[in-house]
Design a protein around this motif. Structure first.
Motif, PDB file in Angstrom:
ATOM      1  N   MET A   1       0.668  -1.236  -0.099  1.00 49.99           N
ATOM      2  CA  MET A   1       0.024  -0.127   0.164  1.00 49.99           C
ATOM      3  C   MET A   1       1.036   1.178  -0.001  1.00 49.99           C
ATOM      4  SD  MET A   1      -2.728   1.075   2.709  1.00 49.99           S
ATOM      5  CE  MET A   1      -3.922   0.127   2.376  1.00 49.99           C
ATOM      6  N   PHE A   2       0.524   2.132  -0.910  1.00 53.52           N
ATOM      7  CA  PHE A   2       1.303   3.441  -1.085  1.00 53.52           C
ATOM      8  C   PHE A   2       0.430   4.430  -0.797  1.00 53.52           C
ATOM      9  CE2 PHE A   2       3.189   6.681  -3.681  1.00 53.52           C
ATOM     10  CZ  PHE A   2       4.439   7.076  -2.749  1.00 53.52           C
ATOM     11  N   ILE A   3       0.474   5.210   0.355  1.00 57.63           N
ATOM     12  CA  ILE A   3      -0.304   6.566   0.460  1.00 57.63           C
ATOM     13  C   ILE A   3       0.707   7.816   0.326  1.00 57.63           C
ATOM     14  CG2 ILE A   3      -1.978   7.935   2.037  1.00 57.63           C
ATOM     15  CD1 ILE A   3      -2.528   5.232   3.050  1.00 57.63           C
ATOM     16  N   PRO A   4       0.596   8.588  -0.890  1.00 65.66           N
ATOM     17  CA  PRO A   4       1.280   9.534  -1.028  1.00 65.66           C
ATOM     18  C   PRO A   4       0.673  10.904  -0.419  1.00 65.66           C
ATOM     19  CG  PRO A   4       0.388   9.418  -3.088  1.00 65.66           C
ATOM     20  CD  PRO A   4      -0.181   8.090  -2.266  1.00 65.66           C
ATOM     21  N   ASP A  48      -3.283  -1.771  10.766  1.00 64.40           N
ATOM     22  CA  ASP A  48      -4.320  -2.569  10.134  1.00 64.40           C
ATOM     23  C   ASP A  48      -4.026  -3.249   8.827  1.00 64.40           C
ATOM     24  OD1 ASP A  48      -5.888  -2.082  12.374  1.00 64.40           O
ATOM     25  OD2 ASP A  48      -7.128  -0.614  11.337  1.00 64.40           O
ATOM     26  N   ALA A  49      -3.547  -2.487   7.791  1.00 68.16           N
ATOM     27  CA  ALA A  49      -3.130  -2.811   6.617  1.00 68.16           C
ATOM     28  C   ALA A  49      -1.797  -3.993   6.809  1.00 68.16           C
ATOM     29  CB  ALA A  49      -2.681  -1.453   5.741  1.00 68.16           C
ATOM     30  N   TRP A  50      -0.966  -3.626   7.716  1.00 66.45           N
ATOM     31  CA  TRP A  50      -0.023  -4.460   7.972  1.00 66.45           C
ATOM     32  C   TRP A  50      -0.302  -5.888   8.272  1.00 66.45           C
ATOM     33  CZ3 TRP A  50       3.361  -5.452  12.680  1.00 66.45           C
ATOM     34  CH2 TRP A  50       4.615  -6.136  12.059  1.00 66.45           C
ATOM     35  N   ARG A  51      -1.305  -6.124   9.173  1.00 68.00           N
ATOM     36  CA  ARG A  51      -1.885  -7.097   9.651  1.00 68.00           C
ATOM     37  C   ARG A  51      -2.618  -8.150   8.676  1.00 68.00           C
ATOM     38  NH1 ARG A  51      -2.524  -4.179  14.422  1.00 68.00           N
ATOM     39  NH2 ARG A  51      -4.538  -3.404  13.710  1.00 68.00           N
ATOM     40  N   GLN A  52      -3.298  -7.229   7.812  1.00 65.99           N
ATOM     41  CA  GLN A  52      -4.242  -7.858   6.826  1.00 65.99           C
ATOM     42  C   GLN A  52      -3.810  -8.374   5.678  1.00 65.99           C
ATOM     43  OE1 GLN A  52      -7.763  -5.223   6.427  1.00 65.99           O
ATOM     44  NE2 GLN A  52      -7.825  -4.977   8.704  1.00 65.99           N
ATOM     45  N   SER A  54       0.568  -8.618   3.375  1.00 59.38           N
ATOM     46  CA  SER A  54       1.715  -9.014   3.448  1.00 59.38           C
ATOM     47  C   SER A  54       2.345  -7.530   2.911  1.00 59.38           C
ATOM     48  CB  SER A  54       2.342  -9.800   2.373  1.00 59.38           C
ATOM     49  OG  SER A  54       1.838  -9.481   0.789  1.00 59.38           O
ATOM     50  N   ALA A  55       1.622  -6.343   3.046  1.00 60.79           N
ATOM     51  CA  ALA A  55       2.387  -4.999   2.805  1.00 60.79           C
ATOM     52  C   ALA A  55       3.211  -4.576   3.940  1.00 60.79           C
ATOM     53  CB  ALA A  55       1.285  -4.160   2.564  1.00 60.79           C
ATOM     54  N   GLU A  56       4.290  -3.939   3.705  1.00 64.82           N
ATOM     55  CA  GLU A  56       4.881  -3.155   4.821  1.00 64.82           C
ATOM     56  C   GLU A  56       4.678  -1.501   4.655  1.00 64.82           C
ATOM     57  OE1 GLU A  56       8.715  -4.631   5.554  1.00 64.82           O
ATOM     58  OE2 GLU A  56       8.154  -6.892   5.180  1.00 64.82           O
ATOM     59  N   PRO A  57       3.682  -1.098   5.102  1.00 65.57           N
ATOM     60  CA  PRO A  57       3.564   0.288   4.873  1.00 65.57           C
ATOM     61  C   PRO A  57       4.130   1.317   5.748  1.00 65.57           C
ATOM     62  CG  PRO A  57       1.539  -0.663   6.233  1.00 65.57           C
ATOM     63  CD  PRO A  57       2.541  -1.812   5.773  1.00 65.57           C
ATOM     64  N   VAL A  58       4.329   2.473   5.066  1.00 64.24           N
ATOM     65  CA  VAL A  58       5.163   3.453   5.967  1.00 64.24           C
ATOM     66  C   VAL A  58       4.561   4.625   5.440  1.00 64.24           C
ATOM     67  CG1 VAL A  58       7.272   2.353   6.654  1.00 64.24           C
ATOM     68  CG2 VAL A  58       7.223   3.544   4.473  1.00 64.24           C
ATOM     69  N   VAL A  59       4.702   5.827   6.059  1.00 65.24           N
ATOM     70  CA  VAL A  59       4.216   7.144   5.430  1.00 65.24           C
ATOM     71  C   VAL A  59       5.361   8.233   5.820  1.00 65.24           C
ATOM     72  CG1 VAL A  59       2.338   9.008   5.731  1.00 65.24           C
ATOM     73  CG2 VAL A  59       1.482   6.878   5.767  1.00 65.24           C
TER      74      VAL A  59
END
Length: 83
Positions: A1-4, A48-52, A54-59
């Protein structure tokens, strides 16, 4: 997941990886744009995104989108002067 949210002319090596220090954090706000409550909410969404998945999100938020400006105009773009 990528949130710019914002991106900028910052070297990756200069970004503090808050998730390595604290597994509950995902937001690095170098520009100070978010309130503590907003950081907590985004941290929660990213967890939540990490738990659900395989994404490793960061902002990462920085204070400048633009690369450094050139001080000299390109050839052929000389300003005309009257006088």
């Amino acid at each position: 997941m990528f949130i710019p949210l914002l991106a900028g002319a910052v070297a990756v090596k200069d970004v503090d990886n808050v998730h390595v220090k604290d597994r509950t954090r995902y937001v690095t706000d170098m520009a100070g744009m978010l309130s503590p409550g907003a950081v907590a909410r985004v941290d929660s969404l990213m967890a939540d995104a990490w738990r659900q998945s395989s994404a490793e999100p960061v902002v990462v938020i920085v204070d400048n989108l633009a690369p450094p400006r050139r001080h000299n105009p390109p050839p052929g773009n000389k300003a005309s002067s009257s006088g």
